[in-house]
Design a protein around this motif. Structure first.
Motif, PDB file in Angstrom:
ATOM      1  N   TRP A   1       0.826  -1.231   0.053  1.00 44.42           N
ATOM      2  CA  TRP A   1       0.178  -0.019  -0.020  1.00 44.42           C
ATOM      3  C   TRP A   1       0.936   1.414  -0.176  1.00 44.42           C
ATOM      4  O   TRP A   1       0.568   2.349  -0.534  1.00 44.42           O
TER       5      TRP A   1
ATOM      6  N   THR B   1       0.400   4.011  -2.826  1.00 45.68           N
ATOM      7  CA  THR B   1      -0.045   5.420  -2.332  1.00 45.68           C
ATOM      8  C   THR B   1       1.028   6.513  -3.243  1.00 45.68           C
ATOM      9  O   THR B   1       0.693   7.397  -3.676  1.00 45.68           O
TER      10      THR B   1
ATOM     11  N   LYS C   1      -6.165   4.076   0.963  1.00 45.87           N
ATOM     12  CA  LYS C   1      -5.229   3.006   1.639  1.00 45.87           C
ATOM     13  C   LYS C   1      -6.476   1.816   2.073  1.00 45.87           C
ATOM     14  O   LYS C   1      -6.041   0.660   2.252  1.00 45.87           O
TER      15      LYS C   1
END
Length: 247
Positions: free
Chosen positions: A118, A122, A186
């Motif tokens: 993640w 991101t 997320k």
């Protein structure tokens, strides 16, 4: 250079003036009668003013062309950066589960789990949004029809996908720029993210096509400036999202 009304040719007379001043034989006896007559009746004054006025015009034209070239290079640089960000988002490896090692700070025990990276996702999304916004901002100030029309289509693609973008924490803000909610991103569905950012006809694919077209248009923008000021202004407002605000 044009001929002055007095009958003197600017190029030849100026050349004559300078040559007469640098010719040692003439310097020894001063200005000849032709030079003296030209100075006395004001011809040289007019010639010199015309000469420097022409030089100023040429300098302004060079500066204008230089500014336009600089702007087109910056536009191309922004759109190229956006293409790279999009390609990074479309990489299959970004959307594959990886072995994630976590360490318990209290016990020092480490565990391994299979999950998406993640942090990497991101970072890739934020980079994309940053480059997208920079391209939109720069394009809105362009006078190139090709740049403006493709940027307008890119913002239209974002509007069409606004619902899905919102589900992953991305919304369309002021001036058609994108904003990211990292927490929502997320916790978003990977399926929705992949729908947006992978494969043909995805949002990322549409942005890639338009940013590539913007880059090409910017590279030849000195040949594609629109002469229709109203058309150009309308496209600029479409890109910056101010059409509805001013309507």
């Amino acid at each position: 250079m044009s001929t002055i009304n007095s009958g003197y040719n600017a190029a030849s007379d100026i050349s004559s003036l300078f040559s007469s001043m640098t010719n040692s034989s003439k310097q020894s006896r001063g200005l000849d009668l032709t030079d003296y007559a030209a100075i006395k009746n004001g011809s040289y004054g007019k010639l010199m003013k015309a000469y420097y006025r022409n030089m100023d015009s040429e300098k302004e034209a060079v500066n204008s062309n230089s500014d336009a070239k600089k702007e087109s290079l910056l536009m191309k640089s922004n759109s190229d950066a956006l293409q790279n960000s999009v390609k990074a988002l479309m990489e299959d490896s970004l959307w594959e589960k990886k072995t994630i090692t976590k360490k318990d700070e209290k016990t020092g025990e480490t565990t391994e789990t299979k999950d998406y990276d993640w942090d990497a996702i991101t970072k890739a999304v934020k980079s994309f949004v940053e480059d997208y916004n920079s391209t939109i901002e720069k394009a809105a100030k362009s006078n190139s029809k090709g740049v403006l029309s493709n940027a307008a289509r890119m913002t239209s693609a974002a509007t069409e996908m606004s619902k899905l973008l919102g589900e992953v924490g991305i919304k369309i803000g002021k001036e058609n720029k994108l904003e990211v909610d990292e927490d929502k991103l997320k916790s978003a569905s990977v399926g929705t993210l992949k729908t947006l950012f992978t494969g043909m006809h995805s949002f990322a694919d549409k942005v890639l096509q338009k940013s590539t077209a913007i880059s090409r248009a910017a590279a030849g923008s000195d040949k594609t400036y629109t002469n229709n000021a109203i058309y150009s202004d309308t496209l600029s407002k479409l890109v910056s999202g101010t059409v509805d605000e001013e309507a």
